[in-house]
Design a protein around this motif. Structure first.
Motif, PDB file in Angstrom:
ATOM      1  N   THR A 157      39.556  30.733  36.891  1.00 42.62           N
ATOM      2  CA  THR A 157      39.324  30.514  38.310  1.00 42.62           C
ATOM      3  C   THR A 157      37.846  30.286  38.568  1.00 42.62           C
ATOM      4  O   THR A 157      37.000  30.447  37.710  1.00 42.62           O
TER       5      THR A 157
ATOM      6  N   ASN B 105      47.679  39.166  36.373  1.00 45.78           N
ATOM      7  CA  ASN B 105      47.923  37.729  36.350  1.00 45.78           C
ATOM      8  C   ASN B 105      46.664  36.957  36.698  1.00 45.78           C
ATOM      9  O   ASN B 105      45.651  37.518  37.087  1.00 45.78           O
ATOM     10  N   GLY B 106      46.751  35.649  36.543  1.00 44.94           N
ATOM     11  CA  GLY B 106      45.646  34.758  36.863  1.00 44.94           C
ATOM     12  C   GLY B 106      45.347  33.824  35.703  1.00 44.94           C
ATOM     13  O   GLY B 106      45.861  33.964  34.601  1.00 44.94           O
TER      14      GLY B 106
ATOM     15  N   LEU C  53      44.100  31.176  42.619  1.00 43.05           N
ATOM     16  CA  LEU C  53      44.929  31.900  41.654  1.00 43.05           C
ATOM     17  C   LEU C  53      46.333  31.300  41.645  1.00 43.05           C
ATOM     18  O   LEU C  53      46.806  30.849  42.676  1.00 43.05           O
TER      19      LEU C  53
ATOM     20  N   ARG D 186      53.192  35.387  39.165  1.00 44.67           N
ATOM     21  CA  ARG D 186      52.083  34.450  39.020  1.00 44.67           C
ATOM     22  C   ARG D 186      51.898  34.097  37.534  1.00 44.67           C
ATOM     23  O   ARG D 186      52.850  34.133  36.771  1.00 44.67           O
ATOM     24  N   TRP D 187      50.677  33.754  37.138  1.00 45.80           N
ATOM     25  CA  TRP D 187      50.422  33.409  35.738  1.00 45.80           C
ATOM     26  C   TRP D 187      50.202  34.726  34.998  1.00 45.80           C
ATOM     27  O   TRP D 187      49.093  35.211  34.868  1.00 45.80           O
TER      28      TRP D 187
ATOM     29  N   THR E 269      38.432  32.758  46.217  1.00 51.12           N
ATOM     30  CA  THR E 269      39.350  33.879  46.030  1.00 51.12           C
ATOM     31  C   THR E 269      40.804  33.464  46.159  1.00 51.12           C
ATOM     32  O   THR E 269      41.695  34.225  45.791  1.00 51.12           O
TER      33      THR E 269
END
Length: 589
Positions: A582, A578-579, A589, A556-557, A586
């Motif tokens: 946001t 990660n993320g 992401l 992910r990020w 939920t």
């Protein structure tokens, strides 16, 4: 693993605000043309990105379909869902599913790669029945998707999709990782697209005997009333509630560090915060809870702080502290019951410090410091960066190497030791490791917007060699971790990069993306969105990118992945925080 160490496996992203309030007597100025244009571009149809329009239109029916597939909603009963009679499906289960990994608490199952070929339309129900029968004891709690490709054709389009399924099997946690290509008919006016086919590519299943970790946040921090208001608030709650003059970072990225500051054998925790909020120092108590002592120890700074180290800088056996504040590095010495005798290190560049690392780079017996700088101006935050060119930017901050010449004596030796080479990138962090096994520590620097740096240490003088040794991969790198994951006696490297499903979708459309810029530039942009990188040390001073074959790209990020042996089997596993920014959704992401 102690509760405090486990807590550092999570990310705290706090936001800041503009502090620009309008009143009835002073109307807000009209948005600039660039803002208006940017808002217009929120609609992908505005500049002809039909693939992104199709992506947006496909997400809801795909979620509805997958929820029905893995839950109890029969297909065909909901008017928004297709019936199986109208969908072609390739085999969804691989042949010969085998257990490829068996640990004390973890089991991993895979099969032969799926063909993705439609065998016979009449066999669709058979393939679906086999798939659902295999998962008959599963209770699915959540299904997430990432669409990484949208390919239009004459009569419809396909969406290449990562599908992640979480739940329990026989009351034990399980996860499915699938790669499915969905085929769609183009949507009619004011209608959703119609699902016509599913082509299965990959299948992996993970089954746990019990959860690997237990949530302990409440116990560790329950005694601190400020914890909920300071640490559990997100961007949407802090936005426009902090004075911009405090330097509060919209992106967060503040940093935290573990270290035993009082010599009781327990690791304590220092957490940096954005401007206007005090940094916090938590003493680790014998029962696993904490006592907050930042004010008593003289380190409850209100300045916007990035980068934290708790290391012994004066060789007296206790942990000192180093912090990045704006373009300064603050060094505080441990005086037994507080930090003091602060040294303020001010480099020639005024770009913000984003990360600190320490190592005895010159082998003189004490730790030196390396400060990674990001924005080219102290007034600019992470989101205001203007990299040029985007995929290989060299207009970022200037990193600094501080040689430790004794108590409170620090010298900016960046140029002297050769670390000024290629030193104007958007650097997030750095790490030291002797990757060439010659007895001194080399330096890896993770850069946003382009290539990373590798500086080889030759008796205290450094040479930038990333391209020569196969480690110059262009990406948006944020962090890194060294380990001998393959147990061959040399240190390998895992780099945390940006994974962007939108980036993968649009860079695949060579006839539209960066038209006229050349295949080489498009290749760099596509690599920029791929995700994380695993470099295998070949033992001859070079590295090989083994990301694809090891299956380690999709993090992910990602921000600060690290090697660690979670299950105590002698093999290093990888954990990836990660993320991005946001909201309350939920799934956002």
């Amino acid at each position: 693993m102690t509760p405090l160490r486990a807590l550092l496996s999570s990310c705290l992203i706090l936001s800041a605000c503009s502090g620009d309030f309008s009143t009835e007597d002073r109307p807000s100025p009209a948005p600039s043309i660039s803002v208006v244009e940017n808002l217009r571009m929120k609609d992908p149809a505005a500049d002809g990105w039909n693939s992104e329009v199709l992506h947006d239109q496909s997400k809801k029916p795909m979620h509805l379909f997958l929820d029905a597939l893995f839950q109890t909603t029969p297909l065909g009963e909901d008017p928004h869902l297709p019936s199986w009679q109208n969908i072609r499906v390739s085999p969804l289960l691989p042949t010969g599913i085998t257990e490829i990994f068996t640990g004390e608490d973890t089991r991993v199952f895979r099969g032969a790669p799926l063909s993705g070929i439609f065998v016979n339309e009449k066999e669709t129900s058979q393939f679906v029945d086999q798939f659902l029968e295999h998962l008959a004891d599963a209770q699915v709690e959540r299904v997430d998707i990432k669409i990484v490709g949208v390919i239009p054709s004459e009569h419809g389009y396909t969406t290449d999709t990562h599908v992640h399924v979480l739940g329990t099997r026989s009351k034990k946690p399980f996860q499915l990782t699938l790669r499915w290509v969905f085929g769609w008919d183009f949507p009619q006016q004011d209608q959703s697209p119609v699902l016509r086919s599913i082509s299965a590519i990959n299948y992996e299943e993970v089954l746990l005997n019990a959860p690997l970790f237990a949530e302990r946040t409440g116990f560790v921090f329950a005694r601190h009333p400020f914890f909920r208001t300071e640490f559990l608030r997100g961007a949407h709650e802090y936005h426009q509630h902090q004075d911009r003059l405090d330097g509060f970072s919209f992106m967060g990225l503040q940093g935290a560090a573990l270290g035993d500051i009082n010599g009781d054998g327990l690791e304590d925790l220092y957490v940096a915060q954005g401007g206007g909020l005090p940094n916090r120092l938590f003493l680790h108590l014998p029962n696993g809870s904490t006592q907050e002592v930042a004010q008593a120890w003289g380190v409850d700074f209100l300045e916007n702080t990035h980068g934290v180290l708790l290391v012994d800088l004066d060789n007296d056996g206790d942990k000192d502290i180093a912090l990045g504040m704006g373009h300064y590095v603050f060094v505080g010495y441990n005086l037994g019951n507080h930090f003091g005798d602060f040294a303020v290190l001010a480099g020639k560049d005024i770009s913000n410090v984003h990360g600190l690392s320490a190592a005895d780079a010159d082998l003189d017996g004490d730790l030196d410091l390396y400060a990674a700088h990001y924005s080219p101006s102290a007034a600019q935050g992470t989101l205001s960066a203007r990299p040029k060119p985007y995929h290989d930017a060299k207009n970022g901050g200037v990193n600094s190497y501080w040689r430790n010449d004794g108590y409170q004596k620090w010298v900016d030796a960046t140029v002297e030791v050769g670390l000024d080479a290629d030193n104007s990138r958007f650097s997030f962090s750095s790490a030291w490791e002797d990757f060439d096994n010659d007895g001194d520590l080399d330096l890896f620097v993770a850069n946003d917007y382009g290539r990373n740096n590798v500086y080889q240490n030759d008796q205290g003088h450094f040479e930038e060699i990333a391209e020569d040794i196969g480690m110059e991969g262009s990406a948006a790198s944020m962090g890194m971790s060294f380990s001998d994951y393959d147990l061959d006696g040399d240190m390998d490297l895992y780099v945390s990069n940006m994974f962007s499903s939108a980036g993968q979708r649009i860079t695949a459309l060579g006839d539209q993306f960066m038209k006229g810029k050349g295949d080489d530039v498009v290749k760099h942009y596509r690599r920029h969105a791929r995700g994380n990188t695993l470099y295998e040390n070949k033992g001859d001073g070079t590295f090989t990118d083994v990301t694809e074959e090891s299956g380690t790209a999709l993090g992910r990020w990602a921000w600060g992945a690290m090697f660690t042996d979670f299950d105590n089997d002698g093999l290093e596993d990888i954990y990836i925080p990660n993320g991005f920014i946001t909201n309350t959704d939920t799934h956002d992401l």
